[in-house]
Design a protein around this motif. Structure first.
Motif, PDB file in Angstrom:
ATOM      1  N   VAL A   1     -29.750  29.329  86.132  1.00 50.40           N
ATOM      2  CA  VAL A   1     -29.253  28.269  86.371  1.00 50.40           C
ATOM      3  C   VAL A   1     -27.919  28.706  87.466  1.00 50.40           C
ATOM      4  CG1 VAL A   1     -28.102  26.248  85.987  1.00 50.40           C
ATOM      5  CG2 VAL A   1     -30.065  26.449  84.941  1.00 50.40           C
ATOM      6  N   SER A   2     -27.236  29.700  86.839  1.00 50.20           N
ATOM      7  CA  SER A   2     -25.958  30.245  87.458  1.00 50.20           C
ATOM      8  C   SER A   2     -26.448  30.838  89.058  1.00 50.20           C
ATOM      9  CB  SER A   2     -25.339  31.428  86.605  1.00 50.20           C
ATOM     10  OG  SER A   2     -24.391  31.770  87.327  1.00 50.20           O
ATOM     11  N   ASP A   3     -27.451  31.780  88.763  1.00 52.53           N
ATOM     12  CA  ASP A   3     -28.092  32.240  90.073  1.00 52.53           C
ATOM     13  C   ASP A   3     -28.250  31.096  91.089  1.00 52.53           C
ATOM     14  OD1 ASP A   3     -27.427  35.005  89.040  1.00 52.53           O
ATOM     15  OD2 ASP A   3     -29.565  34.920  88.681  1.00 52.53           O
ATOM     16  N   LEU A   4     -29.100  30.142  90.836  1.00 50.40           N
ATOM     17  CA  LEU A   4     -29.580  29.061  91.455  1.00 50.40           C
ATOM     18  C   LEU A   4     -28.153  28.148  92.003  1.00 50.40           C
ATOM     19  CD1 LEU A   4     -31.926  27.501  92.552  1.00 50.40           C
ATOM     20  CD2 LEU A   4     -31.832  25.996  90.597  1.00 50.40           C
ATOM     21  N   GLU A   5     -27.191  28.013  91.385  1.00 50.60           N
ATOM     22  CA  GLU A   5     -26.074  27.278  91.703  1.00 50.60           C
ATOM     23  C   GLU A   5     -25.432  28.163  92.770  1.00 50.60           C
ATOM     24  OE1 GLU A   5     -21.567  25.877  90.210  1.00 50.60           O
ATOM     25  OE2 GLU A   5     -23.303  26.622  88.594  1.00 50.60           O
ATOM     26  N   LYS A   6     -25.496  29.442  92.643  1.00 52.82           N
ATOM     27  CA  LYS A   6     -24.858  30.360  93.785  1.00 52.82           C
ATOM     28  C   LYS A   6     -25.517  30.169  95.040  1.00 52.82           C
ATOM     29  CE  LYS A   6     -23.081  33.693  90.431  1.00 52.82           C
ATOM     30  NZ  LYS A   6     -23.131  35.309  90.226  1.00 52.82           N
ATOM     31  N   GLN A   7     -26.988  30.367  94.968  1.00 53.27           N
ATOM     32  CA  GLN A   7     -27.714  30.262  96.144  1.00 53.27           C
ATOM     33  C   GLN A   7     -27.468  28.780  96.812  1.00 53.27           C
ATOM     34  OE1 GLN A   7     -31.769  30.739  94.829  1.00 53.27           O
ATOM     35  NE2 GLN A   7     -31.336  33.293  94.654  1.00 53.27           N
TER      36      GLN A   7
ATOM     37  N   ALA B   1     -35.388  33.502  69.604  1.00 51.73           N
ATOM     38  CA  ALA B   1     -36.206  33.369  70.811  1.00 51.73           C
ATOM     39  C   ALA B   1     -35.540  32.330  71.874  1.00 51.73           C
ATOM     40  CB  ALA B   1     -37.594  33.130  70.408  1.00 51.73           C
ATOM     41  N   VAL B   2     -35.138  31.184  70.962  1.00 48.22           N
ATOM     42  CA  VAL B   2     -34.806  30.002  71.794  1.00 48.22           C
ATOM     43  C   VAL B   2     -33.623  30.265  72.496  1.00 48.22           C
ATOM     44  CG1 VAL B   2     -33.761  27.529  71.602  1.00 48.22           C
ATOM     45  CG2 VAL B   2     -36.139  28.143  70.473  1.00 48.22           C
ATOM     46  N   ARG B   3     -32.603  31.111  71.709  1.00 45.99           N
ATOM     47  CA  ARG B   3     -31.358  31.559  72.183  1.00 45.99           C
ATOM     48  C   ARG B   3     -31.490  32.478  73.479  1.00 45.99           C
ATOM     49  NH1 ARG B   3     -26.870  35.391  69.427  1.00 45.99           N
ATOM     50  NH2 ARG B   3     -25.456  35.320  71.147  1.00 45.99           N
ATOM     51  N   ARG B   4     -32.445  33.410  73.245  1.00 48.21           N
ATOM     52  CA  ARG B   4     -32.776  34.191  74.280  1.00 48.21           C
ATOM     53  C   ARG B   4     -33.292  33.350  75.684  1.00 48.21           C
ATOM     54  NH1 ARG B   4     -36.480  37.455  71.346  1.00 48.21           N
ATOM     55  NH2 ARG B   4     -35.279  38.138  69.508  1.00 48.21           N
ATOM     56  N   SER B   5     -34.251  32.556  75.410  1.00 46.24           N
ATOM     57  CA  SER B   5     -34.620  31.589  76.531  1.00 46.24           C
ATOM     58  C   SER B   5     -33.616  30.862  77.249  1.00 46.24           C
ATOM     59  CB  SER B   5     -35.846  30.579  76.027  1.00 46.24           C
ATOM     60  OG  SER B   5     -36.911  31.448  75.473  1.00 46.24           O
ATOM     61  N   LEU B   6     -32.644  30.690  76.355  1.00 43.39           N
ATOM     62  CA  LEU B   6     -31.572  29.645  76.944  1.00 43.39           C
ATOM     63  C   LEU B   6     -30.618  30.467  77.826  1.00 43.39           C
ATOM     64  CD1 LEU B   6     -30.581  27.152  73.868  1.00 43.39           C
ATOM     65  CD2 LEU B   6     -31.855  26.601  76.145  1.00 43.39           C
ATOM     66  N   ASP B   7     -30.352  31.610  77.320  1.00 41.51           N
ATOM     67  CA  ASP B   7     -29.565  32.710  78.022  1.00 41.51           C
ATOM     68  C   ASP B   7     -30.040  32.996  79.342  1.00 41.51           C
ATOM     69  OD1 ASP B   7     -27.766  32.809  75.962  1.00 41.51           O
ATOM     70  OD2 ASP B   7     -28.302  34.782  75.098  1.00 41.51           O
ATOM     71  N   GLN B   8     -31.369  33.245  79.333  1.00 35.11           N
ATOM     72  CA  GLN B   8     -32.046  33.353  80.737  1.00 35.11           C
ATOM     73  C   GLN B   8     -32.083  32.285  81.415  1.00 35.11           C
ATOM     74  OE1 GLN B   8     -36.022  34.779  79.716  1.00 35.11           O
ATOM     75  NE2 GLN B   8     -35.341  37.015  79.371  1.00 35.11           N
ATOM     76  N   MET B   9     -32.278  31.100  81.036  1.00 32.55           N
ATOM     77  CA  MET B   9     -32.288  29.809  81.764  1.00 32.55           C
ATOM     78  C   MET B   9     -30.840  29.707  82.380  1.00 32.55           C
ATOM     79  SD  MET B   9     -33.492  25.950  81.091  1.00 32.55           S
ATOM     80  CE  MET B   9     -33.480  25.995  79.514  1.00 32.55           C
TER      81      MET B   9
END
Length: 146
Positions: free
Chosen positions: A40-46, A28-36
Motif C-alpha cells: 500500500v505504501s508503494d502504491l501510494e508513492k506510485q 502469519a497474519v502479521r507477516r501478511s499485514l506487513d507485506q500489505m
C-alpha cells in the motif's frame, strides 16, 4: 479423581496446542499485514507520481487547447476575408456582365450607325493619305526642279 486430573491435563494440553496454532496464525497474519502495508505504501508513492504526471498532462492539454483556440480564431479571420474577397469578385463579375450586356445591346441597336461611322472613318483616312501623298509629291517635284 485421577480422571479429573487427566481431564484437566487434556484440557490444558488442548489449550496449549490451540494457543500455539493461534500464535502461528497471528504471526502469519502479521507477516501478511506487513507485506500489505509495504504494498500500500508503494502504491501510494506510485499514485503520487501518477497524480503529478496527470496534473502536468492536464496543464499541457489546457495550453494546447488555448493555442488551438487562438489559431482557430485567426483562421476564422482569414476565412472571413477570403469570403469577402469572393463576394466582391462575384459582384464585380456581375457588374462586368451587366456592362457587357448593355454594350452588346447598344451595339445591336446602333449597328447601322457604327457601320456608317467606320465607313466614314475609312473615307477620312483615305482622304488624309491622298492629301499627304499629294503634298509629298509637290515637295519632291519642287526639290527635283531646283
Amino acid at each position: 479423581m485421577n480422571l479429573l486430573y487427566v481431564s484437566v491435563a487434556i484440557i490444558a494440553i488442548s489449550f496449549l496446542i490451540l494457543a500455539i496454532y493461534i500464535s502461528k496464525t497471528l504471526l502469519a497474519v502479521r507477516r501478511s499485514l506487513d507485506q500489505m502495508s509495504t504494498t500500500v505504501s508503494d502504491l501510494e508513492k506510485q499514485m503520487r507520481g501518477v497524480t503529478r504526471e496527470t496534473t502536468e498532462l492536464l496543464a499541457k492539454t489546457n495550453q494546447l487547447a488555448d493555442d488551438i483556440q487562438q489559431k482557430s480564431e485567426s483562421l476564422n479571420t482569414v476565412v472571413q476575408a477570403v469570403k469577402e474577397i469572393g463576394d466582391s469578385l462575384q459582384r464585380f463579375s456581375g457588374s462586368i456582365k451587366n456592362v457587357t450586356s448593355t454594350i452588346q445591346h447598344k451595339a445591336e441597336q446602333n449597328g447601322d450607325k457604327i457601320t456608317q461611322a467606320v465607313q466614314w472613318g475609312n473615307v477620312a483616312v483615305e482622304l488624309w493619305d491622298k492629301l499627304k501623298q499629294r503634298k509629298n509629291n509637290r515637295i519632291y517635284r519642287t526639290e527635283v526642279d531646283e
